[in-house]
Motif scaffolding. Structure first.
Motif, PDB file in Angstrom:
ATOM      1  N   LYS A 171     -14.296   7.267   1.850  1.00  0.00           N
ATOM      2  CA  LYS A 171     -12.831   7.205   1.966  1.00  0.00           C
ATOM      3  C   LYS A 171     -12.231   7.502   0.601  1.00  0.00           C
ATOM      4  CE  LYS A 171      -9.044   5.954   4.385  1.00  0.00           C
ATOM      5  NZ  LYS A 171      -8.653   6.498   5.695  1.00  0.00           N
ATOM      6  N   SER A 172     -11.146   8.256   0.575  1.00  0.00           N
ATOM      7  CA  SER A 172     -10.514   8.637  -0.690  1.00  0.00           C
ATOM      8  C   SER A 172      -9.127   8.031  -0.799  1.00  0.00           C
ATOM      9  CB  SER A 172     -10.418  10.164  -0.801  1.00  0.00           C
ATOM     10  OG  SER A 172     -11.684  10.759  -0.692  1.00  0.00           O
ATOM     11  N   PHE A 173      -8.697   7.800  -2.029  1.00  0.00           N
ATOM     12  CA  PHE A 173      -7.320   7.369  -2.290  1.00  0.00           C
ATOM     13  C   PHE A 173      -6.906   7.917  -3.647  1.00  0.00           C
ATOM     14  CE2 PHE A 173     -10.001   4.033  -4.004  1.00  0.00           C
ATOM     15  CZ  PHE A 173      -9.416   3.700  -5.226  1.00  0.00           C
ATOM     16  N   VAL A 174      -5.586   8.031  -3.844  1.00  0.00           N
ATOM     17  CA  VAL A 174      -5.044   8.664  -5.046  1.00  0.00           C
ATOM     18  C   VAL A 174      -4.238   7.650  -5.843  1.00  0.00           C
ATOM     19  CG1 VAL A 174      -3.525  10.488  -5.926  1.00  0.00           C
ATOM     20  CG2 VAL A 174      -4.968  10.904  -3.926  1.00  0.00           C
ATOM     21  N   GLU A 179      -5.467  -7.352 -13.955  1.00  0.00           N
ATOM     22  CA  GLU A 179      -4.577  -6.687 -14.881  1.00  0.00           C
ATOM     23  C   GLU A 179      -4.166  -5.338 -14.301  1.00  0.00           C
ATOM     24  OE1 GLU A 179      -3.434  -8.041 -17.609  1.00  0.00           O
ATOM     25  OE2 GLU A 179      -4.618  -9.858 -17.254  1.00  0.00           O
ATOM     26  N   LYS A 180      -2.929  -4.958 -14.551  1.00  0.00           N
ATOM     27  CA  LYS A 180      -2.454  -3.675 -14.017  1.00  0.00           C
ATOM     28  C   LYS A 180      -3.027  -2.507 -14.808  1.00  0.00           C
ATOM     29  CE  LYS A 180       2.044  -5.513 -12.520  1.00  0.00           C
ATOM     30  NZ  LYS A 180       3.492  -5.361 -12.628  1.00  0.00           N
ATOM     31  N   GLY A 181      -3.088  -1.336 -14.121  1.00  0.00           N
ATOM     32  CA  GLY A 181      -3.407  -0.104 -14.810  1.00  0.00           C
ATOM     33  C   GLY A 181      -4.853   0.124 -15.139  1.00  0.00           C
ATOM     34  N   THR A 182      -5.787  -0.584 -14.472  1.00  0.00           N
ATOM     35  CA  THR A 182      -7.202  -0.361 -14.777  1.00  0.00           C
ATOM     36  C   THR A 182      -7.756   0.863 -14.049  1.00  0.00           C
ATOM     37  OG1 THR A 182      -7.829  -1.884 -13.002  1.00  0.00           O
ATOM     38  CG2 THR A 182      -7.616  -2.799 -15.209  1.00  0.00           C
ATOM     39  N   TYR A 183      -7.103   1.309 -12.988  1.00  0.00           N
ATOM     40  CA  TYR A 183      -7.545   2.521 -12.275  1.00  0.00           C
ATOM     41  C   TYR A 183      -6.968   3.755 -12.962  1.00  0.00           C
ATOM     42  CZ  TYR A 183      -9.842   0.497  -8.160  1.00  0.00           C
ATOM     43  OH  TYR A 183     -10.720  -0.126  -7.307  1.00  0.00           O
ATOM     44  N   GLU A 184      -7.804   4.772 -13.127  1.00  0.00           N
ATOM     45  CA  GLU A 184      -7.360   6.014 -13.744  1.00  0.00           C
ATOM     46  C   GLU A 184      -6.504   6.823 -12.770  1.00  0.00           C
ATOM     47  OE1 GLU A 184     -10.799   8.134 -14.961  1.00  0.00           O
ATOM     48  OE2 GLU A 184     -11.622   6.475 -16.148  1.00  0.00           O
ATOM     49  N   VAL A 185      -5.671   7.667 -13.334  1.00  0.00           N
ATOM     50  CA  VAL A 185      -4.858   8.566 -12.515  1.00  0.00           C
ATOM     51  C   VAL A 185      -5.752   9.669 -11.951  1.00  0.00           C
ATOM     52  CG1 VAL A 185      -3.018  10.288 -12.582  1.00  0.00           C
ATOM     53  CG2 VAL A 185      -2.717   8.090 -13.722  1.00  0.00           C
ATOM     54  N   GLY A 186      -5.643   9.933 -10.655  1.00  0.00           N
ATOM     55  CA  GLY A 186      -6.437  10.959 -10.002  1.00  0.00           C
ATOM     56  C   GLY A 186      -6.952  10.500  -8.658  1.00  0.00           C
ATOM     57  N   MET A 187      -7.847  11.288  -8.055  1.00  0.00           N
ATOM     58  CA  MET A 187      -8.409  10.964  -6.742  1.00  0.00           C
ATOM     59  C   MET A 187      -9.699  10.168  -6.901  1.00  0.00           C
ATOM     60  SD  MET A 187      -9.388  13.391  -3.486  1.00  0.00           S
ATOM     61  CE  MET A 187      -7.665  13.586  -3.037  1.00  0.00           C
ATOM     62  N   HIS A 188      -9.769   9.017  -6.227  1.00  0.00           N
ATOM     63  CA  HIS A 188     -10.945   8.153  -6.237  1.00  0.00           C
ATOM     64  C   HIS A 188     -11.610   8.192  -4.862  1.00  0.00           C
ATOM     65  CE1 HIS A 188      -9.778   5.930 -10.026  1.00  0.00           C
ATOM     66  NE2 HIS A 188      -8.633   6.524  -9.703  1.00  0.00           N
ATOM     67  N   HIS A 189     -12.904   7.889  -4.835  1.00  0.00           N
ATOM     68  CA  HIS A 189     -13.659   7.854  -3.584  1.00  0.00           C
ATOM     69  C   HIS A 189     -14.359   6.504  -3.455  1.00  0.00           C
ATOM     70  CE1 HIS A 189     -13.097  12.187  -3.203  1.00  0.00           C
ATOM     71  NE2 HIS A 189     -13.527  12.302  -4.441  1.00  0.00           N
ATOM     72  N   ILE A 203       0.868  -1.184   0.000  1.00  0.00           N
ATOM     73  CA  ILE A 203       0.000   0.000   0.000  1.00  0.00           C
ATOM     74  C   ILE A 203       0.900   1.227   0.000  1.00  0.00           C
ATOM     75  CG2 ILE A 203      -1.708   1.316   1.302  1.00  0.00           C
ATOM     76  CD1 ILE A 203      -2.773  -1.293   2.393  1.00  0.00           C
ATOM     77  N   THR A 204       0.740   2.062  -1.023  1.00  0.00           N
ATOM     78  CA  THR A 204       1.546   3.270  -1.135  1.00  0.00           C
ATOM     79  C   THR A 204       0.633   4.482  -1.203  1.00  0.00           C
ATOM     80  OG1 THR A 204       1.552   3.078  -3.559  1.00  0.00           O
ATOM     81  CG2 THR A 204       3.377   2.053  -2.360  1.00  0.00           C
ATOM     82  N   ASN A 205       1.214   5.632  -0.958  1.00  0.00           N
ATOM     83  CA  ASN A 205       0.438   6.869  -1.038  1.00  0.00           C
ATOM     84  C   ASN A 205       1.238   7.877  -1.866  1.00  0.00           C
ATOM     85  OD1 ASN A 205      -1.445   8.867  -0.661  1.00  0.00           O
ATOM     86  ND2 ASN A 205      -0.706   9.431   1.380  1.00  0.00           N
ATOM     87  N   PRO A 206       0.848   8.091  -3.133  1.00  0.00           N
ATOM     88  CA  PRO A 206      -0.316   7.485  -3.792  1.00  0.00           C
ATOM     89  C   PRO A 206      -0.008   6.099  -4.319  1.00  0.00           C
ATOM     90  CG  PRO A 206       0.794   8.969  -5.286  1.00  0.00           C
ATOM     91  CD  PRO A 206       1.545   9.083  -3.984  1.00  0.00           C
ATOM     92  N   PHE A 207      -1.070   5.391  -4.781  1.00  0.00           N
ATOM     93  CA  PHE A 207      -0.877   4.120  -5.460  1.00  0.00           C
ATOM     94  C   PHE A 207      -0.274   4.383  -6.836  1.00  0.00           C
ATOM     95  CE2 PHE A 207      -4.217   2.812  -2.483  1.00  0.00           C
ATOM     96  CZ  PHE A 207      -3.697   1.599  -2.041  1.00  0.00           C
ATOM     97  N   ILE A 208       0.611   3.492  -7.270  1.00  0.00           N
ATOM     98  CA  ILE A 208       1.171   3.597  -8.609  1.00  0.00           C
ATOM     99  C   ILE A 208       0.233   2.893  -9.581  1.00  0.00           C
ATOM    100  CG2 ILE A 208       3.157   3.128 -10.078  1.00  0.00           C
ATOM    101  CD1 ILE A 208       3.584   5.168  -7.799  1.00  0.00           C
TER     102      ILE A 208
END
Length: 895
Positions: A547-550, A524-534, A451-456
Motif C-alpha cells: 500500500k502506498s501513501f504520499v 514528534e511531527k515531521g519525521t516522515y520525509e516528503v514523497g511517496m512511501h510504501h 487522514i488527508t491525501n496527501p498527508f501534511i
C-alpha cells in the motif's frame, strides 16, 4: 353487519344501567328521531356510519336484554377503543389493548364476536399486505393484532381469518405459476434475473408474519413450503440452474414453522444445494482473482522485456496468487498453473535482457569486466531467485527454470559476479484473502487523527494499515512489515528485526473482517520525509500486499521552500555572473598571450632568418664550395635552436606580463615552428643552388628575389581588452587580403532557460520514467545542449539546455546504457536553421563533442528500492570527469 351501541346514540353514557328505564329511553329516543328528521338526508352519522331510524330502532330494542344493556354500557363508558373498533374498525384499539377481566367472560365474547370478527379480518389482511419483513413496526403491529384473537368466538373463526387465508392461497398460486412456466420453458426469467425469484418469494411469504399466525394457518404454511421447494427444483433442473438461488429459497422455506413429513426432504435438498452453491461461490471467487491476474499478465506482455518489469510483475502478481491459493485450498492445479505462467513470463524478460549485451559482442572475452553486463547479471540473479519463490509445475522447473538458472550462475561466475542466496519464502497457505485496505493515522495513544491525501508532513504521527479480509477459519499469523521511504531505504528502529521495520502476531478467526496492523512513526511531527512511501506486508518471508501513501509540505512550508529555492537561484545567478566575468578575464589574458606569441613569431623567426640569409649570401661569395655546404648543414640545426629560442622568449614574456601559469605551447606555436624550419631549409637550398650555378663567390647575388627592395613584408600588431589581437593585413606588391569583418549576432546574449529541449524537432520528444537523475555542471563560458544517447539504439532520448556556469539536474531518466553528445555555443538564435533542418542554433562559438568510449558509458537503473544518481562536470579542457572528443555537426545531428 354494523355494530350500533344504543347507549351512545341515545347519549346515555352518564347513566348506570339501573338508572336507564323505559321512560328515560323513550325520552332520549324522541330526541334522537327528531334530530334524524331535521337532518338533510334523514340519516344519523354514527362514527362515520350512516344509520336509518330502523337501524336505530333495532339497536335500541336490544336494551330490553339486561345483559346486553350491561355490555353496551361497558363499551360506551369504559372501553371506547373497542367500541370504536366494533363500529368502524379503528385500529387504535390494538395499540391500547390491555387484559380486561371481561374478555374472559364467554357471554361478552359471544356478544361482540359477530361484530369483532369481520373488523379483525380486515385488520389482519391489511397488516399482511403492508407487512415488511425487516420493519420493527410491522412486527409489533401483527403481534398486537393477533393478541386480540381471544375476542373471537369459535363460531366466528372462519370469518376472522377468511381474507388472510384467501391472500395466502393467491400467493401460493403465483409461485406455482412461475414454477410451471420454468418447467415448460415459457418463463420470462433469464440467468441474469432469476435471482429476483428469491426476492419475490421473501416478499410474498414474510417469515415473521407467517410464523406468528395461529395454528389455523398451519396447513397453508405447509403448502407454502411445498410450493417454494417445487420452485427451486424447477430452477435446479432447468437451463436457469443457479445453486445460490435454490439455496436461498430452501433457507427461506426452512425458516417457516413447518409441520409436515416433507420437512426432512426439504432439509436433504438444502444440504445438496448448499454444497453445490459453496463450490460455485469458490469458483466465482477464484475466477474473479484469476481474471484480475490474467489482465495484469496481459498488460505486462506488452511492456518492454526488462528485468525491472519482471520484478514488478512478480510483486504485483503475488497478491492475486495469494488469494487464489487461499480460496482453492486443496485444489492446487489452477493456482500452480497460473503461478507457472507468471514465472515463465518473468523468466523470458530476464533472459531477453541478459542476452542483449552478449549478442552485441562477437567474442565472449570482449565483455569480461564490462560494467553494464555485470550490473545486468546481478539484477538478473536476484529476479531469478524471486521466480524461484513461486510455485511452478515440475516440468517447467526441470526443463526451463533450472537450466536457465544454472546457465546464469555460470555466466556470473565467469564475470566474477556474486550469486548470493536470498531468503525468500513461497506464498503461504492462509485462511483469509485480502480484499482491500485503508491507511490509518493515530497518535501515540491510538486516538484517530485526520487522514488527508496527501498527508501534511508536519501533521503525521503514526501511519498504520487496516487490511479488509474475508476469513475462512481460525489462524495465527506473524506479519512482517516494511515501511519503504521515497529513496528506497527502510524505516528502522533500534528494535527492528533484520530486513524489516517491525513484526506483529495476529489471531484471525472465522468472523474476522479487519486485520489492524500497528502504525509506524513518532509522536514528534515531521519525521516522515516528503514523497511517496510504501507499506509492504510480508508473511513467511513472502510479500503478500503493498500500500502506498504520499507525504507533502504544508502550504506555508511550500511557500518557504519556494522562497529558499528562489534565494538559491539568485545566488546561483550571481555565481554565474561571477564565473562569466572570470571567463571574460581569462579570455582577455588568452588574447594578450596570443599577441605575445605572434610578436615572438614576427620578431624572433624573421630576425633569425634574415641573419642567416645575409650570412649565407656573404659566405657564398668568399668561401669555397665545401665550406658553404658545411654552412648549410649547420644552419638547419641553428634554425631549430632559433625556434626553441623564440618559444622560450614567448614563454618568459607571458610569465612576466600575463602571469598565467597554465600557458601551454598551443597548436599555432607548433605549426609556426615547423614552417620556420621549412622556410629556412628552402632558403638555404636556394642559395646553395644559386652559388653552385654561378660558380662564383661575389658579394652581390644576381637576380635574387631578396635583392628587390621595392618588395616588402610587413605586419601590424594591435591589442585590445575587448578583441582578439592577430595580424590583420598581409601585403605584397600592392596586393592585399583582408579578413571579413565580424558581424555581431542580433541575438547577442540570448539564452534559453535551463532544462529547455530546443532540439525535439530533430530527436523527438524526451523519454521520462523512473526516479534516476544526473546533475550536470557546465563550467564553460558557453551554453550547452546536453543529449543523452541510448547505446543500444543510438537514439537520442533527451536534449536539455544548460546555461554557461550553471548546474542542472536531469530527472526521470529511464533505465538503460547511455553516452553523451554536447552542442556548445553562445547567442541562441531561434530563427537560424540547424543541420537537421529545424529552427534553432547558436550564432557564436559553435562546437560539438561526444563521450562514447566504453569507460564513459552511463548505466542507469530504476529498481524497486533504489535508482541511479550521479554528477557529471562538462569541461572542454582536462580535469573533467568524462572524456569528450570533438565531432562534426552532421555526426551530432545524426539520430
Amino acid at each position: 353487519m354494523t355494530f350500533i351501541n344504543p347507549i351512545e346514540i341515545l347519549e346515555l353514557q352518564n347513566y348506570s344501567v339501573s338508572d336507564i328505564g323505559n321512560s328515560r329511553i323513550k325520552k332520549a329516543k324522541r330526541k334522537l328521531f327528531a334530530d334524524i328528521d331535521l337532518s338533510d338526508d334523514g340519516l344519523l352519522d354514527y362514527k362515520g356510519v350512516s344509520l336509518t331510524k330502523s337501524d336505530c330502532e333495532t339497536a335500541i330494542g336490544n336494551l330490553e336484554n339486561r345483559e346486553c344493556a350491561e355490555f353496551y354500557s361497558y363499551l360506551a363508558s369504559n372501553n371506547q377503543p373497542l367500541n370504536d373498533f366494533l363500529v368502524n374498525g379503528d385500529e387504535t384499539f390494538f395499540s391500547k389493548l390491555s387484559q380486561e377481566s371481561i374478555y374472559k367472560l364467554p357471554e361478552f365474547v359471544n356478544f361482540i364476536s359477530p361484530y369483532f370478527a369481520p373488523q379483525f379480518d380486515k385488520a389482519l389482511l391489511k397488516s399482511f399486505i403492508e407487512f415488511q419483513n425487516g420493519s420493527m413496526n410491522s412486527r409489533i403491529k401483527i403481534k398486537r393484532i393477533l393478541q386480540a384473537q381471544m375476542l373471537i368466538a369459535l363460531s366466528n373463526i372462519n370469518t376472522a381469518y377468511k381474507s388472510a387465508s384467501i391472500e395466502i392461497t393467491n400467493r401460493i398460486n403465483q409461485i406455482e405459476k412461475i414454477t410451471k412456466e420454468i418447467k415448460n420453458k415459457t418463463t420470462d426469467y433469464t440467468n441474469d434475473d432469476i435471482n429476483e425469484v428469491e426476492s419475490l418469494s421473501r416478499n410474498l411469504f414474510p417469515i415473521y408474519f407467517l410464523n406468528y399466525l395461529p395454528p389455523y394457518f398451519q396447513s397453508q404454511i405447509n403448502k407454502i413450503a411445498t410450493a417454494i421447494n417445487q420452485l427451486q427444483l424447477a430452477i435446479w433442473g432447468s437451463n436457469l440452474y443457479n445453486p445460490s438461488v435454490c439455496r436461498q429459497l430452501l433457507e427461506h422455506l426452512l425458516a417457516l414453522n413447518i409441520e409436515s413429513v416433507s420437512k426432512q426432504t426439504f432439509e436433504k435438498n438444502y444440504e445438496i444445494v448448499k454444497k453445490a452453491d459453496e463450490k460455485e461461490k469458490v469458483q466465482d471467487k477464484i475466477q474473479n482473482h484469476i481474471n484480475k491476474l490474467i489482465a495484469l499478465i496481459n498488460s505486462f506482455e506488452s511492456k518492454a522485456k526488462t528485468i525491472a518489469n519482471a520484478r514488478e510483475l512478480i510483486y504485483q502478481a503475488k497478491l492475486y496468487l495469494f488469494n487464489i491459493k487461499t480460496i482453492s485450498q486443496g485444489d492446487d492445479n489452477i493456482y500452480i498453473s497460473l503461478s507457472t505462467r507468471v514465472a515463465s513470463i518473468a523468466q523470458n524478460f530476464v533472459v531477453e535482457e541478459v542476452n542483449k549485451p552478449q549478442s552485441s559482442n562477437s567474442q565472449f572475452d570482449s565483455i569480461l569486466g564490462f560494467p553494464i553486463l555485470k550490473s545486468t547479471l546481478k539484477n538478473a540473479w536476484e529476479v531469478m531467485q524471486l521466480i524461484g519463490s513461486l510455485e511452478m509445475q515440475n516440468d517447467f522447473i526441470v526443463n526451463h527454470y533450472n537450466p536457465n538458472k544454472d546457465t546464469l550462475r555460470d555466466i556470473c561466475s565467469k564475470l566474477n559476479v556474486t550469486t548470493p542466496q536470498l531468503a525468500l519464502g513461497k506464498i503461504p497457505q492462509c485462511n483469509f484473502i485480502i480484499l482491500d485496505s485503508t491507511i490509518t493515522h493515530t497518535d501515540k495513544d491510538g486516538k484517530s487523527l485526520p487522514i488527508t491525501n496527501p498527508f501534511i508532513r508536519g501533521d503525521v504521527r503514526y501511519i498504520g494499515l487496516n487490511l479488509k479480509i474475508e476469513s475462512f477459519g481460525n489462524q495465527s499469523v506473524q506479519f512482517d512489515l516494511k515501511y519503504v521511504k521515497p529513496n528506497g531505504t527502510l524505516e528502522r528502529g533500534s528494535s527492528s528485526p533484520d530486513s524489516f521495520t517491525f513484526s506483529t502476531n495476529k489471531m484471525i478467526n472465522s468472523n474476522s473482517t479487519i486485520i489492524s496492523l500497528s502504525g509506524w512513526g513518532n509522536n514528534e511531527k515531521g519525521t516522515y520525509e516528503v514523497g511517496m512511501h510504501h507499506i509492504e506486508v510480508w508473511a513467511d518471508n513472502c510479500m503478500i500486499y503493498r500500500k502506498s501513501f504520499v507525504v507533502d509540505w504544508s502550504q506555508a512550508e511550500k511557500i518557504e521552500v519556494e522562497k529558499r529555492e528562489a534565494e538559491m537561484q539568485e545566488r546561483e545567478r550571481i555565481e554565474i555572473e561571477k564565473r562569466k566575468e572570470l571567463a571574460r578575464i581569462i579570455e582577455q589574458k588568452d588574447k594578450i598571450t596570443d599577441t605575445i606569441d605572434i610578436i615572438g613569431y614576427i620578431i624572433g623567426y624573421p630576425l633569425g632568418i634574415y641573419l642567416l640569409v645575409i650570412l649565407g649570401i656573404w659566405l657564398g661569395g668568399v668561401v669555397p664550395e665545401w665550406v658553404l655546404f658545411v654552412y648549410i648543414i649547420a644552419m638547419l640545426y641553428i634554425g631549430t635552436y632559433l625556434t626553441a629560442f623564440s618559444l622560450m622568449w614567448s614563454y618568459f614574456i607571458k610569465k612576466i606580463f600575463v602571469k598565467n601559469d597554465s600557458t601551454n605551447n598551443n597548436t599555432l606555436t607548433v605549426i609556426t615552428s615547423i614552417l620556420s624550419i621549412i622556410v629556412i631549409g628552402f632558403i638555404i637550398v636556394a642559395i646553395t643552388k644559386m652559388c653552385l650555378t654561378e660558380n662564383s663567390y661575389t658579394p652581390t647575388v644576381k637576380n635574387s628575389p631578396y635583392n628587390n627592395t621595392s618588395n616588402s613584408y610587413s605586419s601590424s600588431n594591435s591589442s585590445s581588452s575587448n578583441s582578439h589581437s592577430s595580424p590583420s593585413t598581409y601585403k605584397s606588391n600592392d596586393n592585399s587580403y583582408s579578413e571579413p569583418a565580424h558581424t555581431e549576432s542580433e541575438y547577442k546574449g540570448n539564452q534559453l532557460s535551463n532544462g529547455s529541449s530546443p532540439l525535439d524537432g530533430c530527436f523527438g520528444k524526451g523519454r521520462y520514467s523512473g526516479q534516476a537523475w544526473i546533475t550536470f555542471k557546465n563550467s564553460n563560458a558557453s551554453d550547452a545542449i546536453v543529449c543523452l544517447v541510448r547505446v543500444s539504439s543510438e537514439k537520442t532520448i533527451r536534449n536539455e539546455y544548460i546555461r554557461a556556469g550553471t548546474n542542472f539536474t536531469m530527472n526521470n531518466i529511464p533505465s538503460g546504457t547511455y553516452y553523451l553528445k554536447v552542442y556548445y555555443g553562445n547567442d541562441w538564435n531561434p530563427t537560424k536553421e540547424n543541420f537537421c533542418g529545424t529552427k534553432g542554433a547558436f550564432d557564436s562559438d559553435e562546437r560539438f563533442s561526444k563521450s562514447d568510449n566504453y569507460s564513459d558509458y552511463i548505466e542507469i537503473e530504476n529498481l524497486e528500492y533504489s535508482y541511479t544518481t550521479g554528477e557529471i562536470t562538462l569541461y572542454t579542457v582536462a580535469n573533467g570527469n568524462m572524456s569528450l572528443e570533438r565531432m562534426s555537426a552532421s555526426e551530432f545531428f545524426n539520430n
